[in-house]
Write an enzyme that holds these catalytic residues in place. Structure first.
Site, mmCIF file in Angstrom:
data_model
loop_
_atom_site.group_PDB
_atom_site.id
_atom_site.type_symbol
_atom_site.label_atom_id
_atom_site.label_comp_id
_atom_site.label_asym_id
_atom_site.label_seq_id
_atom_site.Cartn_x
_atom_site.Cartn_y
_atom_site.Cartn_z
ATOM 1 N N PRO A 1 0.838 -1.209 0.000
ATOM 2 C CA PRO A 1 0.000 0.000 0.000
ATOM 3 C C PRO A 1 0.869 1.254 0.000
ATOM 4 O O PRO A 1 1.847 1.336 0.740
ATOM 5 C CB PRO A 1 -0.786 -0.119 1.315
ATOM 6 C CG PRO A 1 -0.004 -1.063 2.171
ATOM 7 C CD PRO A 1 0.691 -1.993 1.231
ATOM 8 N N ARG B 1 8.530 0.918 -3.183
ATOM 9 C CA ARG B 1 9.253 1.833 -4.077
ATOM 10 C C ARG B 1 9.770 1.175 -5.336
ATOM 11 O O ARG B 1 9.830 1.813 -6.397
ATOM 12 C CB ARG B 1 10.382 2.511 -3.293
ATOM 13 C CG ARG B 1 9.848 3.493 -2.261
ATOM 14 C CD ARG B 1 10.895 3.862 -1.239
ATOM 15 N NE ARG B 1 11.258 2.737 -0.387
ATOM 16 C CZ ARG B 1 12.150 2.789 0.588
ATOM 17 N NH1 ARG B 1 12.795 3.914 0.832
ATOM 18 N NH2 ARG B 1 12.417 1.724 1.323
ATOM 19 N N LEU C 1 12.695 -2.747 1.724
ATOM 20 C CA LEU C 1 13.921 -2.883 0.943
ATOM 21 C C LEU C 1 14.115 -4.273 0.346
ATOM 22 O O LEU C 1 15.195 -4.856 0.440
ATOM 23 C CB LEU C 1 15.134 -2.439 1.759
ATOM 24 C CG LEU C 1 15.244 -0.905 1.904
ATOM 25 C CD1 LEU C 1 16.420 -0.515 2.798
ATOM 26 C CD2 LEU C 1 15.404 -0.226 0.535
ATOM 27 N N GLN D 1 -6.046 -1.424 2.180
ATOM 28 C CA GLN D 1 -5.623 -1.254 3.568
ATOM 29 C C GLN D 1 -6.553 -0.243 4.226
ATOM 30 O O GLN D 1 -6.698 0.875 3.719
ATOM 31 C CB GLN D 1 -4.183 -0.739 3.614
ATOM 32 C CG GLN D 1 -3.626 -0.669 5.024
ATOM 33 C CD GLN D 1 -2.226 -0.083 5.061
ATOM 34 O OE1 GLN D 1 -2.000 1.015 4.573
ATOM 35 N NE2 GLN D 1 -1.292 -0.806 5.642
ATOM 36 N N CYS E 1 0.306 5.471 0.027
ATOM 37 C CA CYS E 1 -0.486 6.700 0.026
ATOM 38 C C CYS E 1 -0.085 7.553 -1.167
ATOM 39 O O CYS E 1 1.107 7.710 -1.452
ATOM 40 C CB CYS E 1 -0.190 7.522 1.278
ATOM 41 S SG CYS E 1 -0.821 6.816 2.782
ATOM 42 N N ALA F 1 -3.414 3.223 2.313
ATOM 43 C CA ALA F 1 -4.129 3.449 3.570
ATOM 44 C C ALA F 1 -5.374 4.292 3.294
ATOM 45 O O ALA F 1 -5.289 5.426 2.828
ATOM 46 C CB ALA F 1 -3.223 4.166 4.561
ATOM 47 N N TYR G 1 0.496 4.622 13.535
ATOM 48 C CA TYR G 1 -0.873 5.121 13.419
ATOM 49 C C TYR G 1 -1.702 4.615 14.615
ATOM 50 O O TYR G 1 -1.151 4.013 15.540
ATOM 51 C CB TYR G 1 -1.455 4.745 12.050
ATOM 52 C CG TYR G 1 -0.661 5.398 10.927
ATOM 53 C CD1 TYR G 1 -0.667 6.791 10.784
ATOM 54 C CD2 TYR G 1 0.138 4.653 10.064
ATOM 55 C CE1 TYR G 1 0.090 7.414 9.795
ATOM 56 C CE2 TYR G 1 0.895 5.275 9.081
ATOM 57 C CZ TYR G 1 0.869 6.649 8.944
ATOM 58 O OH TYR G 1 1.627 7.272 7.987
HETATM 59 C C1 LIG Z 1 4.871 6.764 -1.447
HETATM 60 C C2 LIG Z 1 4.723 5.801 -0.316
HETATM 61 C C3 LIG Z 1 3.507 5.719 0.357
HETATM 62 C C4 LIG Z 1 3.324 4.788 1.391
HETATM 63 N N1 LIG Z 1 2.088 4.630 1.952
HETATM 64 C C5 LIG Z 1 1.853 3.582 2.793
HETATM 65 C C6 LIG Z 1 0.542 3.223 3.173
HETATM 66 O O1 LIG Z 1 -0.461 3.792 2.711
HETATM 67 N N2 LIG Z 1 0.398 2.204 4.056
HETATM 68 C C7 LIG Z 1 1.469 1.498 4.545
HETATM 69 O O2 LIG Z 1 1.283 0.574 5.350
HETATM 70 N N3 LIG Z 1 2.714 1.790 4.144
HETATM 71 C C8 LIG Z 1 2.925 2.778 3.266
HETATM 72 N N4 LIG Z 1 4.181 3.017 2.790
HETATM 73 C C9 LIG Z 1 5.261 2.106 3.197
HETATM 74 C C10 LIG Z 1 5.407 0.991 2.164
HETATM 75 O O3 LIG Z 1 4.230 0.221 2.039
HETATM 76 C C11 LIG Z 1 6.577 0.083 2.523
HETATM 77 O O4 LIG Z 1 6.305 -0.562 3.744
HETATM 78 C C12 LIG Z 1 7.895 0.833 2.650
HETATM 79 O O5 LIG Z 1 8.054 1.775 1.593
HETATM 80 C C13 LIG Z 1 9.088 -0.121 2.609
HETATM 81 O O6 LIG Z 1 9.030 -0.903 1.432
HETATM 82 P P1 LIG Z 1 9.964 -0.610 0.139
HETATM 83 O O7 LIG Z 1 11.395 -0.643 0.650
HETATM 84 O O8 LIG Z 1 9.653 -1.745 -0.799
HETATM 85 O O9 LIG Z 1 9.602 0.735 -0.402
HETATM 86 C C14 LIG Z 1 4.400 3.965 1.792
HETATM 87 C C15 LIG Z 1 5.632 4.084 1.133
HETATM 88 C C16 LIG Z 1 5.795 4.965 0.084
HETATM 89 C C17 LIG Z 1 7.117 5.009 -0.632
#
Ligand SMILES: Cc1cc2nc3c(=O)[nH]c(=O)nc-3n(C[C@H](O)[C@H](O)[C@H](O)COP(=O)(O)O)c2cc1C
Length: 366
Positions: A24, A325, A302, A101, A26, A58, A183
């Site tokens: 998820p 990402r 990551l 979510q 945002c 979210a 949260y």
């Molecule tokens: C732009 C953006 C928005 C995010 N929004 C949410 C969200 O709505 N809910 C959530 O649980 N995590 C959110 N995250 C966290 C990601 O879901 C993820 O847990 C975090 O970026 C680590 O994963 P990654 O290394 O693959 O980016 C967000 C991350 C990014 C980059």
């Protein structure tokens, strides 16, 4: 050689073609909680990414439970109608299943969008009163939340139930409760942010009482074949915070409430908490939760490379990998992972010519 990452899995009654999940994210781009054309484009792009499952950002259960003025909600009929339009299109045109979510921001609400600098909404930017387990701000210059009352708990719990009912009407394939990242729900669970002296604070069981009541209430209305899970914290990354041992206990408690899966994330309990920056930093915690709690476990953080994702699944450290990402950087991450691992992935017929034949030696000669 068959790929573990591209092996199918069933979550409750939901069959998924592979173990890849878009996490998820945002977008801070909604209009009073309503999805719009940005979401149509964003989710449409991810619908054909090769991930078997895309989890929508979210989406908040009440207006004052949003993080920013641009956050999504499912607290009104307008919200439901707007999201239904987007999801109907992306489901029709994409290969992925869609989860959502549902969330309440708690003391991290009433914030500026990241590209407006983040942090608490300033006077004049229509800030609102936030609430949390205890009246302690998230960090310096953040709003001081008021302490959640029993009345608030009932309203928020009903909000989660109502948002889940709206999600079911929209046709989501799965539902995830946001119980991480500082949260509202995580704020209750963590001893860092919960200093209550009533039955919702103090002992671990007390701190879990309100979040578990949400899980129970939502489970009661989500049919058994629709997967319901929660994103939880694997660690607060602080000596006075939640630990991987606690994550195992939380997962067991959620499983006892009938949840089908957990997604292990971490961090975010206070503004000054630093989350590790090593590849797959939550994977060892997820491996413990999967083994010790015996619940279907997803993890995030990551995970960037196909080989890394393959190893996590092949070694049984998690059942699914969730990437955020990496999918923004490469919306066809799943296709490229399939190519690297020699696996098949579903593509829409319009894009079929970009499939394995393109990369075969004969095509190279042509
Ligand atoms: C732009 C953006 C928005 C995010 N929004 C949410 C969200 O709505 N809910 C959530 O649980 N995590 C959110 N995250 C966290 C990601 O879901 C993820 O847990 C975090 O970026 C680590 O994963 P990654 O290394 O693959 O980016 C967000 C991350 C990014 C980059």
């Amino acid at each position: 050689m068959s790929s573990a990452l591209f092996s199918p899995i069933k979550l409750a009654g939901l069959p998924l073609a592979n173990r890849i999940v878009v996490a998820p994210m945002c977008q801070y781009s909604a209009d009073d909680g309503c999805a719009n054309d940005w979401h149509l484009m964003h989710l449409g792009m991810l619908a054909n990414s090769g991930a078997a499952l895309v989890v929508v950002e979210a989406t908040h259960v009440e207006r004052s439970g949003r993080i920013t003025h641009g956050c999504m909600g499912l607290y009104s009929d307008d919200n439901e109608m707007a999201l239904a339009r987007v999801i109907a299109q992306v489901r029709r045109l994409g290969t992925a299943k869609f989860g959502i979510q549902i969330a309440h921001a708690g003391r991290k609400g009433s914030a500026h969008r990241p590209w407006e600098g983040g942090g608490a909404l300033k006077a004049g930017a229509d800030p609102w009163q936030t609430m949390a387990a205890s009246p302690i701000p998230y960090g310096e210059n953040w709003h001081t939340p008021r302490e959640v009352t029993e009345e608030d708990m009932e309203r928020v719990r009903n909000g989660f139930v109502s948002a889940a009912q709206r999600a079911l009407r929209i046709g989501f394939d799965e539902i995830e409760l946001h119980m991480a990242h500082g949260y509202l729900a995580h704020g209750f669970m963590s001893p860092v942010s919960n200093k209550r002296t009533d039955q919702y604070g103090g002992a671990f069981e007390n701190r879990l009482r309100f979040p578990l009541s949400i899980a129970k209430a939502v489970r009661a209305i989500v049919p058994k074949d629709i997967p319901l899970g929660a994103r939880i914290t694997g660690s607060d990354w602080r000596p006075d915070g939640l630990t991987p041992d606690d994550a195992v206990a939380i997962a067991k408690a959620l499983k006892a409430e009938g949840l089908d899966f957990v997604c292990i994330s971490s961090g975010g309990v206070t503004a000054d908490t630093r989350t590790p920056t090593t590849p797959g930093y939550n994977v060892p915690i997820a491996a413990r939760v999967k083994k010790e709690a015996g619940i279907l476990t997803r993890t995030v953080g990551l995970i960037l490379k196909p080989e890394q994702a393959e190893e996590i699944i092949a070694q049984g450290q998690a059942d699914q990998v969730s990437l955020a990402r990496a999918f923004l950087d490469d919306p066809h991450w799943g296709w490229h992972a399939a190519k690297t691992l020699g696996a098949e992935v579903a593509r829409p017929p319009q894009y079929a010519r970009a499939g394995p034949k393109l990369w075969a030696p004969a095509a190279a000669k042509a």
